[in-house]
Write a protein that holds these residues in place. Sequence first.
Motif, PDB file in Angstrom:
ATOM      1  N   LEU A 119       0.838  -1.203   0.000  1.00 12.37           N
ATOM      2  CA  LEU A 119       0.000   0.000   0.000  1.00 12.37           C
ATOM      3  C   LEU A 119       0.875   1.256   0.000  1.00 12.37           C
ATOM      4  N   SER A 120       1.917   1.264   0.832  1.00 11.99           N
ATOM      5  CA  SER A 120       2.837   2.405   0.864  1.00 11.99           C
ATOM      6  C   SER A 120       3.577   2.560  -0.463  1.00 11.99           C
ATOM      7  N   ARG A 121       3.979   1.448  -1.054  1.00 12.31           N
ATOM      8  CA  ARG A 121       4.683   1.490  -2.344  1.00 12.31           C
ATOM      9  C   ARG A 121       3.790   2.084  -3.433  1.00 12.31           C
ATOM     10  N   ILE A 122       2.512   1.712  -3.427  1.00 13.01           N
ATOM     11  CA  ILE A 122       1.578   2.252  -4.425  1.00 13.01           C
ATOM     12  C   ILE A 122       1.440   3.764  -4.252  1.00 13.01           C
ATOM     13  N   GLU A 123       1.350   4.218  -3.035  1.00 15.33           N
ATOM     14  CA  GLU A 123       1.259   5.663  -2.799  1.00 15.33           C
ATOM     15  C   GLU A 123       2.521   6.370  -3.288  1.00 15.33           C
ATOM     16  N   ALA A 124       3.695   5.787  -3.021  1.00 11.13           N
ATOM     17  CA  ALA A 124       4.952   6.392  -3.468  1.00 11.13           C
ATOM     18  C   ALA A 124       5.067   6.359  -4.989  1.00 11.13           C
ATOM     19  N   LEU A 125       4.662   5.261  -5.574  1.00  8.88           N
ATOM     20  CA  LEU A 125       4.755   5.070  -7.019  1.00  8.88           C
ATOM     21  C   LEU A 125       3.832   6.005  -7.796  1.00  8.88           C
ATOM     22  N   THR A 126       2.618   6.179  -7.285  1.00  7.54           N
ATOM     23  CA  THR A 126       1.611   6.956  -8.018  1.00  7.54           C
ATOM     24  C   THR A 126       1.499   8.401  -7.542  1.00  7.54           C
ATOM     25  N   GLY A 127       1.936   8.657  -6.307  1.00 10.84           N
ATOM     26  CA  GLY A 127       1.747   9.981  -5.727  1.00 10.84           C
ATOM     27  C   GLY A 127       0.310  10.229  -5.304  1.00 10.84           C
ATOM     28  N   LEU A 128      -0.471   9.156  -5.210  1.00 12.88           N
ATOM     29  CA  LEU A 128      -1.889   9.250  -4.854  1.00 12.88           C
ATOM     30  C   LEU A 128      -2.144   8.549  -3.522  1.00 12.88           C
ATOM     31  N   THR A 129      -3.146   9.033  -2.792  1.00 10.02           N
ATOM     32  CA  THR A 129      -3.543   8.410  -1.534  1.00 10.02           C
ATOM     33  C   THR A 129      -4.385   7.174  -1.812  1.00 10.02           C
ATOM     34  N   VAL A 130      -4.050   6.080  -1.149  1.00  8.54           N
ATOM     35  CA  VAL A 130      -4.797   4.834  -1.294  1.00  8.54           C
ATOM     36  C   VAL A 130      -5.891   4.767  -0.233  1.00  8.54           C
ATOM     37  N   LEU A 131      -7.110   4.474  -0.659  1.00  6.52           N
ATOM     38  CA  LEU A 131      -8.212   4.195   0.262  1.00  6.52           C
ATOM     39  C   LEU A 131      -8.193   2.692   0.508  1.00  6.52           C
ATOM     40  N   ASN A 132      -7.854   2.277   1.726  1.00 12.34           N
ATOM     41  CA  ASN A 132      -7.753   0.865   2.073  1.00 12.34           C
ATOM     42  C   ASN A 132      -9.068   0.413   2.703  1.00 12.34           C
ATOM     43  N   LEU A 133      -9.668  -0.628   2.144  1.00 12.78           N
ATOM     44  CA  LEU A 133     -10.961  -1.131   2.618  1.00 12.78           C
ATOM     45  C   LEU A 133     -10.851  -2.611   2.987  1.00 12.78           C
ATOM     46  N   PRO A 134     -10.211  -2.918   4.120  1.00 15.52           N
ATOM     47  CA  PRO A 134     -10.044  -4.322   4.497  1.00 15.52           C
ATOM     48  C   PRO A 134     -11.384  -4.990   4.810  1.00 15.52           C
ATOM     49  N   LYS A 135     -11.388  -6.279   4.617  1.00 13.49           N
ATOM     50  CA  LYS A 135     -12.589  -7.077   4.865  1.00 13.49           C
ATOM     51  C   LYS A 135     -12.947  -7.065   6.344  1.00 13.49           C
ATOM     52  N   GLU A 136     -14.217  -6.891   6.630  1.00 12.37           N
ATOM     53  CA  GLU A 136     -14.699  -6.971   8.012  1.00 12.37           C
ATOM     54  C   GLU A 136     -15.400  -8.292   8.280  1.00 12.37           C
ATOM     55  N   HIS A 137     -16.087  -8.813   7.288  1.00 11.59           N
ATOM     56  CA  HIS A 137     -16.808 -10.081   7.414  1.00 11.59           C
ATOM     57  C   HIS A 137     -16.651 -10.864   6.115  1.00 11.59           C
ATOM     58  N   THR A 138     -16.733 -12.180   6.220  1.00  9.94           N
ATOM     59  CA  THR A 138     -16.681 -13.035   5.034  1.00  9.94           C
ATOM     60  C   THR A 138     -18.092 -13.494   4.699  1.00  9.94           C
ATOM     61  N   TYR A 139     -18.456 -13.325   3.446  1.00 10.01           N
ATOM     62  CA  TYR A 139     -19.741 -13.801   2.948  1.00 10.01           C
ATOM     63  C   TYR A 139     -19.468 -14.718   1.760  1.00 10.01           C
ATOM     64  N   HIS A 140     -20.083 -15.848   1.734  1.00  7.67           N
ATOM     65  CA  HIS A 140     -19.933 -16.772   0.621  1.00  7.67           C
ATOM     66  C   HIS A 140     -21.194 -16.698  -0.222  1.00  7.67           C
ATOM     67  N   VAL A 141     -21.012 -16.229  -1.441  1.00  4.19           N
ATOM     68  CA  VAL A 141     -22.128 -16.046  -2.360  1.00  4.19           C
ATOM     69  C   VAL A 141     -21.895 -16.953  -3.577  1.00  4.19           C
ATOM     70  N   GLY A 142     -22.855 -17.777  -3.902  1.00  7.17           N
ATOM     71  CA  GLY A 142     -22.741 -18.617  -5.089  1.00  7.17           C
ATOM     72  C   GLY A 142     -23.053 -17.776  -6.328  1.00  7.17           C
ATOM     73  N   LEU A 143     -22.011 -17.232  -6.934  1.00  5.88           N
ATOM     74  CA  LEU A 143     -22.180 -16.353  -8.076  1.00  5.88           C
ATOM     75  C   LEU A 143     -22.140 -17.170  -9.367  1.00  5.88           C
ATOM     76  N   TYR A 144     -23.120 -16.974 -10.221  1.00  4.39           N
ATOM     77  CA  TYR A 144     -23.197 -17.720 -11.467  1.00  4.39           C
ATOM     78  C   TYR A 144     -23.825 -16.829 -12.512  1.00  4.39           C
ATOM     79  N   PHE A 145     -23.150 -16.667 -13.639  1.00  5.84           N
ATOM     80  CA  PHE A 145     -23.669 -15.869 -14.748  1.00  5.84           C
ATOM     81  C   PHE A 145     -23.904 -16.757 -15.955  1.00  5.84           C
ATOM     82  N   PRO A 146     -25.126 -17.225 -16.165  1.00  6.67           N
ATOM     83  CA  PRO A 146     -25.363 -18.087 -17.335  1.00  6.67           C
ATOM     84  C   PRO A 146     -25.099 -17.335 -18.633  1.00  6.67           C
ATOM     85  N   VAL A 147     -24.408 -18.012 -19.531  1.00 12.80           N
ATOM     86  CA  VAL A 147     -24.074 -17.400 -20.830  1.00 12.80           C
ATOM     87  C   VAL A 147     -24.997 -17.987 -21.890  1.00 12.80           C
TER      88      VAL A 147
END
Length: 147
Positions: A119-147
């Motif tokens: 995260l620090s390297r990305i800020e140094a590399l880009t000169g931009l502030t990183v918004l860090n959004l760590p996971k608070e809870h785990t949700y298991h979702v059965g995601l399926y996209f029929p083609v």
Amino acid sequence: MDDFDRRLINRLQRGLPLVRQPWQHVAEELQSRPCEVLDRLHDLLEDGVLTRFGPMFDIEQFGGAFTLAALAVPEARFETVAAQLNALVQVAHNYRREHHWNMWFVLACASATELAATLSRIEALTGLTVLNLPKEHTYHVGLYFPV
């Protein structure tokens, strides 16, 4: 994309069977041959129809760390910053959002220490502030996209 490609994509979204020869099993289900299944999968990846095919791991179970993060990138720098992120092995994927925080990405690292350093390297590399959004809870979702 033909009917076989559609059936293959739909089938692969349900995962591979845990058997000695999974491609043989999938080929039989699709009334095909393993080499045809693998050739088509390769073609779909090569053509960009599929961007990724592979296992999903819970990196935290292996002692690793990951987070969702975002950057507010000026439009004139968007492609440059995207290329900078894509060059980092810790970046699983990134995508554009229609929002002030217009570039979102997932970091997967071997440890919490490496995550903080990246995260620090990305800020140094880009000169931009990183918004860090760590996971608070785990949700298991059965995601399926029929083609």
